[in-house]
Structures are given as structure tokens and as C-alpha cells.
Design a protein around this motif. Structure first.
Motif, mmCIF file in Angstrom:
data_model
loop_
_atom_site.group_PDB
_atom_site.id
_atom_site.type_symbol
_atom_site.label_atom_id
_atom_site.label_comp_id
_atom_site.label_asym_id
_atom_site.label_seq_id
_atom_site.Cartn_x
_atom_site.Cartn_y
_atom_site.Cartn_z
ATOM 1 N N GLU A 165 37.908 39.217 40.456
ATOM 2 C CA GLU A 165 38.999 38.298 40.113
ATOM 3 C C GLU A 165 40.141 38.399 41.117
ATOM 4 O O GLU A 165 40.693 37.373 41.532
ATOM 5 C CB GLU A 165 39.463 38.548 38.682
ATOM 6 N N ALA A 166 40.484 39.619 41.532
ATOM 7 C CA ALA A 166 41.536 39.795 42.539
ATOM 8 C C ALA A 166 41.127 39.164 43.866
ATOM 9 O O ALA A 166 41.930 38.503 44.531
ATOM 10 C CB ALA A 166 41.854 41.283 42.719
ATOM 11 N N ASP A 167 39.862 39.344 44.248
ATOM 12 C CA ASP A 167 39.361 38.737 45.486
ATOM 13 C C ASP A 167 39.438 37.208 45.423
ATOM 14 O O ASP A 167 39.786 36.556 46.411
ATOM 15 C CB ASP A 167 37.917 39.166 45.760
ATOM 16 N N ALA A 168 39.109 36.641 44.264
ATOM 17 C CA ALA A 168 39.160 35.184 44.098
ATOM 18 C C ALA A 168 40.599 34.687 44.250
ATOM 19 O O ALA A 168 40.839 33.665 44.909
ATOM 20 C CB ALA A 168 38.584 34.773 42.744
ATOM 21 N N ILE A 169 41.545 35.396 43.678
ATOM 22 C CA ILE A 169 42.959 35.013 43.812
ATOM 23 C C ILE A 169 43.402 35.138 45.265
ATOM 24 O O ILE A 169 44.045 34.243 45.815
ATOM 25 C CB ILE A 169 43.855 35.858 42.878
ATOM 26 N N ASN A 170 43.033 36.233 45.904
ATOM 27 C CA ASN A 170 43.437 36.447 47.300
ATOM 28 C C ASN A 170 42.794 35.466 48.268
ATOM 29 O O ASN A 170 43.294 35.268 49.369
ATOM 30 C CB ASN A 170 43.131 37.889 47.728
ATOM 31 N N ALA A 171 41.693 34.846 47.882
ATOM 32 C CA ALA A 171 41.000 33.894 48.760
ATOM 33 C C ALA A 171 41.595 32.493 48.724
ATOM 34 O O ALA A 171 41.233 31.648 49.541
ATOM 35 C CB ALA A 171 39.519 33.833 48.382
ATOM 36 N N VAL A 172 42.517 32.239 47.797
ATOM 37 C CA VAL A 172 43.108 30.905 47.684
ATOM 38 C C VAL A 172 43.875 30.580 48.961
ATOM 39 O O VAL A 172 44.695 31.370 49.437
ATOM 40 C CB VAL A 172 44.053 30.823 46.457
ATOM 41 N N LYS A 173 43.589 29.419 49.503
ATOM 42 C CA LYS A 173 44.273 28.953 50.717
ATOM 43 C C LYS A 173 45.608 28.328 50.327
ATOM 44 O O LYS A 173 45.662 27.447 49.483
ATOM 45 C CB LYS A 173 43.422 27.909 51.453
ATOM 46 N N ILE A 213 45.762 20.700 44.298
ATOM 47 C CA ILE A 213 45.818 22.125 44.608
ATOM 48 C C ILE A 213 44.371 22.594 44.557
ATOM 49 O O ILE A 213 43.723 22.536 43.505
ATOM 50 C CB ILE A 213 46.666 22.908 43.579
ATOM 51 N N ASN A 214 43.865 23.027 45.703
ATOM 52 C CA ASN A 214 42.470 23.423 45.819
ATOM 53 C C ASN A 214 42.327 24.923 45.568
ATOM 54 O O ASN A 214 42.884 25.731 46.300
ATOM 55 C CB ASN A 214 41.944 23.060 47.215
ATOM 56 N N MET A 215 41.559 25.273 44.544
ATOM 57 C CA MET A 215 41.348 26.679 44.215
ATOM 58 C C MET A 215 40.272 27.317 45.095
ATOM 59 O O MET A 215 40.122 28.529 45.099
ATOM 60 C CB MET A 215 40.960 26.833 42.744
ATOM 61 N N GLY A 216 39.509 26.509 45.816
ATOM 62 C CA GLY A 216 38.444 27.050 46.658
ATOM 63 C C GLY A 216 37.176 27.301 45.860
ATOM 64 O O GLY A 216 37.122 27.116 44.645
ATOM 65 N N VAL A 217 36.148 27.741 46.560
ATOM 66 C CA VAL A 217 34.872 28.074 45.920
ATOM 67 C C VAL A 217 35.009 29.464 45.319
ATOM 68 O O VAL A 217 35.398 30.410 46.006
ATOM 69 C CB VAL A 217 33.718 28.030 46.943
ATOM 70 N N ILE A 218 34.703 29.570 44.041
ATOM 71 C CA ILE A 218 34.921 30.825 43.322
ATOM 72 C C ILE A 218 33.591 31.372 42.808
ATOM 73 O O ILE A 218 32.825 30.666 42.170
ATOM 74 C CB ILE A 218 35.911 30.611 42.159
ATOM 75 N N ARG A 219 33.350 32.641 43.091
ATOM 76 C CA ARG A 219 32.163 33.327 42.577
ATOM 77 C C ARG A 219 32.561 34.061 41.298
ATOM 78 O O ARG A 219 33.447 34.914 41.314
ATOM 79 C CB ARG A 219 31.624 34.315 43.614
ATOM 80 N N GLU A 220 31.923 33.712 40.205
ATOM 81 C CA GLU A 220 32.233 34.336 38.924
ATOM 82 C C GLU A 220 31.557 35.714 38.818
ATOM 83 O O GLU A 220 30.390 35.847 39.188
ATOM 84 C CB GLU A 220 31.759 33.450 37.770
ATOM 85 N N ALA A 259 41.357 33.106 36.240
ATOM 86 C CA ALA A 259 42.351 33.995 36.847
ATOM 87 C C ALA A 259 43.046 33.288 38.012
ATOM 88 O O ALA A 259 44.269 33.353 38.158
ATOM 89 C CB ALA A 259 41.689 35.297 37.316
ATOM 90 N N VAL A 260 42.255 32.583 38.833
ATOM 91 C CA VAL A 260 42.828 31.834 39.956
ATOM 92 C C VAL A 260 43.730 30.718 39.438
ATOM 93 O O VAL A 260 44.851 30.541 39.902
ATOM 94 C CB VAL A 260 41.716 31.259 40.869
ATOM 95 N N MET A 261 43.245 29.975 38.459
ATOM 96 C CA MET A 261 44.017 28.860 37.903
ATOM 97 C C MET A 261 45.348 29.358 37.332
ATOM 98 O O MET A 261 46.404 28.748 37.553
ATOM 99 C CB MET A 261 43.188 28.166 36.817
#
Length: 189
Positions: free
Chosen positions: A18-26, A139-146, A159-161
Motif C-alpha cells: 500500500e505504501a509503494d502504491a501511494i509512493n508511485a502516484v505521479k 487525477i490519475n492514480m496510476g496502475v495499482i497492484r493489489e 489507500a491511494v484514493m
């Protein structure tokens, strides 16, 4: 049941995903555009979303209201059954949908366009979605791996949203110059 599962490493794995997904947001100009729309809005901010995204939309409306921006959540399935009456001509909409294809959310936006001159901000992941077509800003959240072992439970997406919407609300609050009154701060101590 899997009695051999090691709990603490699995917990760490989920938190890291979840932290990685948040940190990957452009972070790009769409945030600036969205915050400018919300800052300049003379109406209230309407939030909407279905399912888990709807819970994030409700949280966003609550945080916006508590940080100086009049906001209300409208459930997209209830909109056509009378809740569109909440919308005024100067309101702006923030629509949450990971897929950007949720029928109720898209219909809500189409119907609300007849009620308001305000802008629509979409928060989504998928690049081929109706939400992108109906929104003024995405607002693009990017591709997210669950991290869900089945790949279905949208914990990283939510988490990203939530993080994206928190950033928008708190930056907007600062842009508006909202501060806690010192008298109130002392009363709470």
C-alpha cells in the motif's frame, strides 16, 4: 484455513504494497488544476463514488467540510431518485472510481451536468474509462497492484484514493488560509 501462515511478515507485505502504491502516484499539473477549481468554486463540493470508492468519497466530503470547504456526498444510485436536488448551479463534483467505468457514477455525472455549471474532477486509474471522458480534470492514480492474494480486494487502490484526496483537501485548506483560532486551540489543550 492456513495455520502455517506467518502473520507479521504478511502484515508487513500488505503495508509495504500500500505504501509503494501511494509512493508511485505521479504528481502532475492535474493536482494544480483540481485544487484551483475547488478553490475558485462559489458553490459546494459534491463528492460521489460507488462501493469502496464511495466510502473514500464520503471521507473526502467530511474532511473538506472540516477544513473549510462546504462539501456533501451524494450516493450515485440515489441521485436519480431525488438526491440530485442537493446540487446547485455553482457546485463542482469530485467523482471517485478506480475503474472509471462504474455505471452509476457515470450516469450521476451526466445527470448533474444539467444542474450545475461547475467542473467535474475524476479520480481514477484506468486509462480507457468513461470517467475520463466526462471529467474536466483527471487525477490519475496510476496502475495499482493489489496485495490481496486473490488480486481482488482493493486495499491498495483505496489507500491511494484516500491519500490523494487527503492531499487535495489539506493543500486546499492551506491555500484558503484556514487556521485554527488560538483561543480555540487553548480551549482544547
Amino acid at each position: 484455513m492456513n495455520p502455517k501462515i506467518e502473520i507479521l511478515p504478511k502484515v508487513k507485505e500488505v503495508l509495504k504494497a500500500e505504501a509503494d502504491a501511494i509512493n508511485a502516484v505521479k504528481i502532475d499539473s492535474s493536482y494544480q488544476e483540481a485544487i484551483s477549481i475547488l478553490f475558485e468554486s462559489t458553490g459546494k463540493i459534491i463528492t460521489t463514488g460507488m462501493g469502496k470508492a464511495g466510502f473514500v468519497a464520503q471521507k473526502f466530503a467530511a474532511i473538506m467540510s472540516s477544513t473549510g470547504t462546504s462539501s456533501v456526498f451524494i450516493h450515485p444510485a440515489e441521485a436519480a431518485h431525488g438526491d440530485l436536488g442537493i446540487i446547485s448551479k455553482n457546485d463542482s463534483i469530485v467523482a471517485f472510481s478506480t475503474s472509471g467505468k462504474t455505471r452509476e457514477v457515470l450516469e450521476f455525472i451526466e445527470l448533474s451536468r444539467h444542474m450545475t455549471k461547475g467542473s467535474v474532477i475524476g479520480i481514477t486509474s484506468h486509462s480507457d474509462s468513461g470517467l475520463r471522458e466526462l471529467s474536466d480534470v483527471i487525477i490519475n492514480m496510476g496502475v495499482i497492484r493489489e496485495p490481496c492474494p486473490l488480486g481482488m480486494t482493493p486495499t491498495a487502490s483505496m489507500a491511494v484514493m484516500a491519500a490523494v484526496s487527503d492531499a487535495i483537501a489539506l493543500v486546499l485548506m492551506q491555500k484558503k488560509g484556514i487556521k485554527l483560532l488560538s483561543r480555540y486551540r487553548n480551549d482544547r489543550a
